[in-house]
Motif scaffolding. Sequence first.
Motif, PDB file in Angstrom:
ATOM      1  N   LEU A 181       4.691  -9.890  -0.420  1.00  0.00           N
ATOM      2  CA  LEU A 181       5.344  -9.120   0.853  1.00  0.00           C
ATOM      3  C   LEU A 181       6.860  -8.848  -0.301  1.00  0.00           C
ATOM      4  CD1 LEU A 181       6.023  -7.767   2.881  1.00  0.00           C
ATOM      5  CD2 LEU A 181       6.534 -10.136   3.688  1.00  0.00           C
ATOM      6  N   ASN A 236       6.081  -6.034  -2.743  1.00  0.00           N
ATOM      7  CA  ASN A 236       6.046  -4.671  -1.929  1.00  0.00           C
ATOM      8  C   ASN A 236       6.966  -4.183  -1.149  1.00  0.00           C
ATOM      9  OD1 ASN A 236       3.413  -4.316  -1.574  1.00  0.00           O
ATOM     10  ND2 ASN A 236       3.315  -5.254  -0.267  1.00  0.00           N
ATOM     11  N   VAL A 237       8.450  -5.532  -0.745  1.00  0.00           N
ATOM     12  CA  VAL A 237       9.130  -4.731  -0.274  1.00  0.00           C
ATOM     13  C   VAL A 237      10.499  -4.439  -1.528  1.00  0.00           C
ATOM     14  CG1 VAL A 237      11.827  -5.285   0.678  1.00  0.00           C
ATOM     15  CG2 VAL A 237       9.275  -5.967   1.294  1.00  0.00           C
ATOM     16  N   LEU A 284       9.827  -0.699  -2.339  1.00  0.00           N
ATOM     17  CA  LEU A 284       9.834   0.071  -1.654  1.00  0.00           C
ATOM     18  C   LEU A 284      11.731   0.011  -1.952  1.00  0.00           C
ATOM     19  CD1 LEU A 284       8.892  -1.104   2.343  1.00  0.00           C
ATOM     20  CD2 LEU A 284       8.408   0.851   1.200  1.00  0.00           C
ATOM     21  N   HIS A 336       6.412   2.017   7.551  1.00  0.00           N
ATOM     22  CA  HIS A 336       6.532   1.898   5.898  1.00  0.00           C
ATOM     23  C   HIS A 336       6.230  -0.164   5.929  1.00  0.00           C
ATOM     24  CE1 HIS A 336       8.196   5.312   5.775  1.00  0.00           C
ATOM     25  NE2 HIS A 336       7.616   5.992   4.832  1.00  0.00           N
ATOM     26  N   TRP A 337       7.226  -0.827   7.056  1.00  0.00           N
ATOM     27  CA  TRP A 337       7.245  -2.322   7.019  1.00  0.00           C
ATOM     28  C   TRP A 337       5.901  -2.643   7.348  1.00  0.00           C
ATOM     29  CZ3 TRP A 337      10.680  -3.650   3.745  1.00  0.00           C
ATOM     30  CH2 TRP A 337      11.790  -3.073   4.123  1.00  0.00           C
ATOM     31  N   ALA A 387       3.142  -2.357   4.095  1.00  0.00           N
ATOM     32  CA  ALA A 387       4.178  -3.215   3.640  1.00  0.00           C
ATOM     33  C   ALA A 387       3.412  -4.863   4.203  1.00  0.00           C
ATOM     34  CB  ALA A 387       5.754  -4.213   3.639  1.00  0.00           C
ATOM     35  N   SER A 400       0.432  -7.362   2.193  1.00  0.00           N
ATOM     36  CA  SER A 400       0.119  -8.491   2.166  1.00  0.00           C
ATOM     37  C   SER A 400      -0.617  -9.261   2.156  1.00  0.00           C
ATOM     38  CB  SER A 400       2.288  -8.645   2.074  1.00  0.00           C
ATOM     39  OG  SER A 400       2.788  -8.307   1.711  1.00  0.00           O
ATOM     40  N   GLY A 458       5.045   3.542  -1.647  1.00  0.00           N
ATOM     41  CA  GLY A 458       5.403   3.076  -0.533  1.00  0.00           C
ATOM     42  C   GLY A 458       5.930   3.870  -0.035  1.00  0.00           C
TER      43      GLY A 458
END
Length: 319
Positions: A122, A125-126, A129, A199-200, A203, A207, A262
């Motif tokens: 995670l 991934n963040v 972004l 997007h979240w 993400a 994860s 992303g």
Amino acid sequence: MSVVALASAFALAVVLAAIVGPLLLRRSAPLLVRLPRLAIAVLAGTILLWPAALLSIGPLAAWLLSGPTILPEGAAEVCQRCISAANPFGAEIGSGPVPSILLLALPAAAAVVLGAAVAVRLRSNVGELVKAAESVSGQSRVIAGHRVTVVADDRLLAYSLPGARGGIVLSTGALAALERAELAAVLAHERAHVRQRHHWVMALTDSISTVLTAVPLIREARRMLPAYLEIAADRAAQKAAGTTAVVSALLTLGERSAVREGALHMAGPERVRQLVAPARGRAGALPTAVMISLVVVLAAVTALVFAPYSAALAVGCAL
């Protein structure tokens, strides 16, 4: 049916869901494509809840089966006190071959390992972004009431990043190519991605699914999720700008191209059929009902198991 039989049925259902679930998801498509936000809830819920349900089997069994003692007498007494304090079913129902402490310790250890792996993914991934947003160099403008970052690029680019990390991004090439109605459709589509926090969703679910990619159900849910995110945004654009404008915009922008990690893109004529000729009738209703029921059961049993343990620990069952 006894409590032990119900618990055994739940454990079997969790295992079978991992195997049969992908078929149910595919069979649900004719209905879910008409209800994309429901589809997102089912798919994301499946990815989030299946691992938790799997981990709950051990603590559930610890309530119902008393195994051999392997801890020192004092520690075993404390352990049993915690299990009894959390147990909503009352006294032990039977005996089993696995020590109760292992029924708690193994899922706990697995949860720690899984949680750490998911947290690492995670964070990555963040980070992607954030990096994608920072790499966008353009002029912030208000277009048709929407705050848009316009980048100097002749390619037909239209995508979005999380609102706090860039929001809607359009290229000068896309602005030049899109008619007024098409532009309104694109802006509504990308705004839907931002407002619905797609997007979240991606993400977080990515994860988990990346760590558990060997599980067929989670792998299939992750594969299907991006399409439903796009269809949900298409539906929002359809309401705001009309079917013709959305279809025309999809055809103008052409096939999807991965411009940013992303990012979610307003592109892809493969979605046109879902807009102009959506499936009708009851096709997909039964498997959809089964999947919804599965998600509800997973959520309910997981809460039933972990909430009492958490409450027992919070009040100091071991004291």
